[in-house]
Design an enzyme around this catalytic site. Sequence first.
Site, mmCIF file in Angstrom:
data_model
loop_
_atom_site.group_PDB
_atom_site.id
_atom_site.type_symbol
_atom_site.label_atom_id
_atom_site.label_comp_id
_atom_site.label_asym_id
_atom_site.label_seq_id
_atom_site.Cartn_x
_atom_site.Cartn_y
_atom_site.Cartn_z
ATOM 1 N N GLU A 1 0.818 -1.200 0.000
ATOM 2 C CA GLU A 1 0.000 0.000 0.000
ATOM 3 C C GLU A 1 0.855 1.255 0.000
ATOM 4 O OE1 GLU A 1 -2.887 -0.181 3.162
ATOM 5 O OE2 GLU A 1 -3.306 -2.279 2.680
ATOM 6 N N CYS B 1 3.128 8.630 0.713
ATOM 7 C CA CYS B 1 3.688 7.794 1.766
ATOM 8 C C CYS B 1 3.960 6.425 1.150
ATOM 9 C CB CYS B 1 2.675 7.696 2.908
ATOM 10 S SG CYS B 1 3.147 6.530 4.190
ATOM 11 N N CYS C 1 6.393 -6.441 7.737
ATOM 12 C CA CYS C 1 7.419 -5.819 8.571
ATOM 13 C C CYS C 1 7.774 -6.774 9.699
ATOM 14 C CB CYS C 1 6.885 -4.515 9.165
ATOM 15 S SG CYS C 1 8.121 -3.573 10.099
ATOM 16 N N CYS D 1 5.766 -3.890 16.189
ATOM 17 C CA CYS D 1 5.306 -2.891 17.153
ATOM 18 C C CYS D 1 3.854 -3.210 17.527
ATOM 19 C CB CYS D 1 5.400 -1.487 16.558
ATOM 20 S SG CYS D 1 7.084 -1.016 16.108
ATOM 21 N N CYS E 1 0.789 -1.428 15.624
ATOM 22 C CA CYS E 1 0.803 -1.276 14.164
ATOM 23 C C CYS E 1 0.252 -2.512 13.451
ATOM 24 C CB CYS E 1 2.238 -1.012 13.706
ATOM 25 S SG CYS E 1 2.414 -0.882 11.922
ATOM 26 N N SER F 1 11.299 7.509 7.925
ATOM 27 C CA SER F 1 10.868 7.263 9.296
ATOM 28 C C SER F 1 11.350 5.880 9.713
ATOM 29 C CB SER F 1 9.341 7.336 9.359
ATOM 30 O OG SER F 1 8.874 6.988 10.642
ATOM 31 N N HIS G 1 7.925 7.015 20.632
ATOM 32 C CA HIS G 1 6.715 6.503 21.292
ATOM 33 C C HIS G 1 6.824 6.235 22.788
ATOM 34 C CE1 HIS G 1 5.611 6.492 17.208
ATOM 35 N NE2 HIS G 1 5.819 5.245 16.908
ATOM 36 N N CYS H 1 -1.440 6.088 9.285
ATOM 37 C CA CYS H 1 -0.250 5.454 9.863
ATOM 38 C C CYS H 1 -0.627 4.233 10.670
ATOM 39 C CB CYS H 1 0.463 6.392 10.827
ATOM 40 S SG CYS H 1 1.219 7.790 10.060
HETATM 41 N N1 SAH Z 1 8.927 1.382 10.321
HETATM 42 C C1 SAH Z 1 8.985 2.805 10.226
HETATM 43 C C2 SAH Z 1 8.002 3.411 9.251
HETATM 44 C C3 SAH Z 1 6.584 2.887 9.217
HETATM 45 S S1 SAH Z 1 5.455 3.373 10.453
HETATM 46 C C4 SAH Z 1 8.843 3.422 11.599
HETATM 47 O O1 SAH Z 1 8.688 2.683 12.557
HETATM 48 O O2 SAH Z 1 8.951 4.625 11.726
HETATM 49 C C5 SAH Z 1 5.188 5.098 10.270
HETATM 50 C C6 SAH Z 1 4.763 5.766 11.571
HETATM 51 O O3 SAH Z 1 3.432 5.376 11.945
HETATM 52 C C7 SAH Z 1 5.651 5.361 12.731
HETATM 53 O O4 SAH Z 1 5.950 6.462 13.544
HETATM 54 C C8 SAH Z 1 4.773 4.370 13.437
HETATM 55 O O5 SAH Z 1 5.184 4.150 14.731
HETATM 56 C C9 SAH Z 1 3.417 5.032 13.304
HETATM 57 N N2 SAH Z 1 2.290 4.147 13.611
HETATM 58 C C10 SAH Z 1 2.253 2.794 13.582
HETATM 59 N N3 SAH Z 1 1.049 2.339 13.964
HETATM 60 C C11 SAH Z 1 0.295 3.427 14.226
HETATM 61 C C12 SAH Z 1 -1.052 3.601 14.635
HETATM 62 N N4 SAH Z 1 -1.868 2.583 14.846
HETATM 63 N N5 SAH Z 1 -1.500 4.870 14.799
HETATM 64 C C13 SAH Z 1 -0.691 5.933 14.549
HETATM 65 N N6 SAH Z 1 0.587 5.820 14.141
HETATM 66 C C14 SAH Z 1 1.087 4.592 13.988
#
Ligand code: SAH
Length: 344
Positions: A86, A100, A107, A111, A114, A189, A216, A336
């Site tokens: 996506e 984006c 991945c 996390c 996510c 990022s 975070h 995100c």
């Molecule tokens: N792997 C990279 C880029 C992808 S995530 C990273 O970790 O930065 C892009 C951003 O979206 C990151 O800051 C991630 O932590 C955030 N993100 C992930 N899940 C999310 C969610 N459910 N709500 C808001 N932001 C989120």
Amino acid sequence: MEESREQRIGSALSGESAFRTRQAIEAIYSPFFRSWNEVTPLPKIVRDRLSESVPWNMLSVVIILPSASGDAWKALLETGDGNRIESVLMRNSRGQFTVCVSTQVGCAMNCAFCATGKLGLERNLSQDEIVDQVRALREFVSDSGLTGEITNIVLMGMGEPLANYEEVRGALRSFIGPMGIGTTRITVSTVGLLSGLERLISDHEWPPVRIAISLHAADEKTRAGIMPTTASGFFDGLVDWSQRYMDAFPEKRRHLTLEYLLLSDINDTEEDARKLVSLTRRIGKVRVNLIPYNVTDSGLVGSSGNAVHRFRDRLKAGGVTVTIRKSQGGDIAAACGQLAGKAD
Ligand code: SAH
């Protein structure tokens, strides 16, 4: 590393002049052509050779879904081997577009908040697959009669960019070179892989793009609880790295950003704000971007609007430069952390 488009063009045109190769590379990145056959400034015989050996596009568009607000679109794209990824197109307040892009299929970082992390890692994307997400959306902008240009790129889609270092670096170089996107309009990022961050400081081929670290949490225990990649000593390592990064790239326009997702009762208390203020003081010149949580099936709960504002005010009072990210595309699961390769 996969053979890049530039290398493939070079081999296809090995008997030709360097001028022809340059022309072909310019053509494939230009917004005006849609296939080798249309590149009529090249002789037919050259076009035929290129059509045979250099795919014009590495991705096909499955569907592009608009958000209700009319300012975001989610593209579901398919790779040659049938993987779905996506990308998200967003229109900003100045009428320009940001794309984006994803850097991996799935991945491995896992996390807790996510949706992409739940998929596990399928494979890395090649540099051409990363670049072609922007090319596909550029075609969409032009075919849909939308006005405005794609001026900004964020590597914040599916995947961890620094876990796919070489392909990401190759893609960045194509964005900046033949596609003409400014280096300070590109943001990588990262979950904060210190090995990758370390590498880019001394890498002469790493272009001067912006870096955002997904923080975070400002203490190790909280962070490890939601981000399993957090190694012990992470914060000391990050502070040390940031100082060397800023020494290596002192220009202000290349500032570092810390992304901070606000989760109710996990990282949004007064104590958390205090820890974050003290961390930013140790780092020095840095901005904090607060991210309201976008719903996934993680079971976690985002902080309320009030809590987000309160947290922002506490950081401000502590002298931190802080912004709140405006979420776009939540209704099409394009925000995100919601990207999971599905059309619904
Ligand atoms: N792997 C990279 C880029 C992808 S995530 C990273 O970790 O930065 C892009 C951003 O979206 C990151 O800051 C991630 O932590 C955030 N993100 C992930 N899940 C999310 C969610 N459910 N709500 C808001 N932001 C989120």
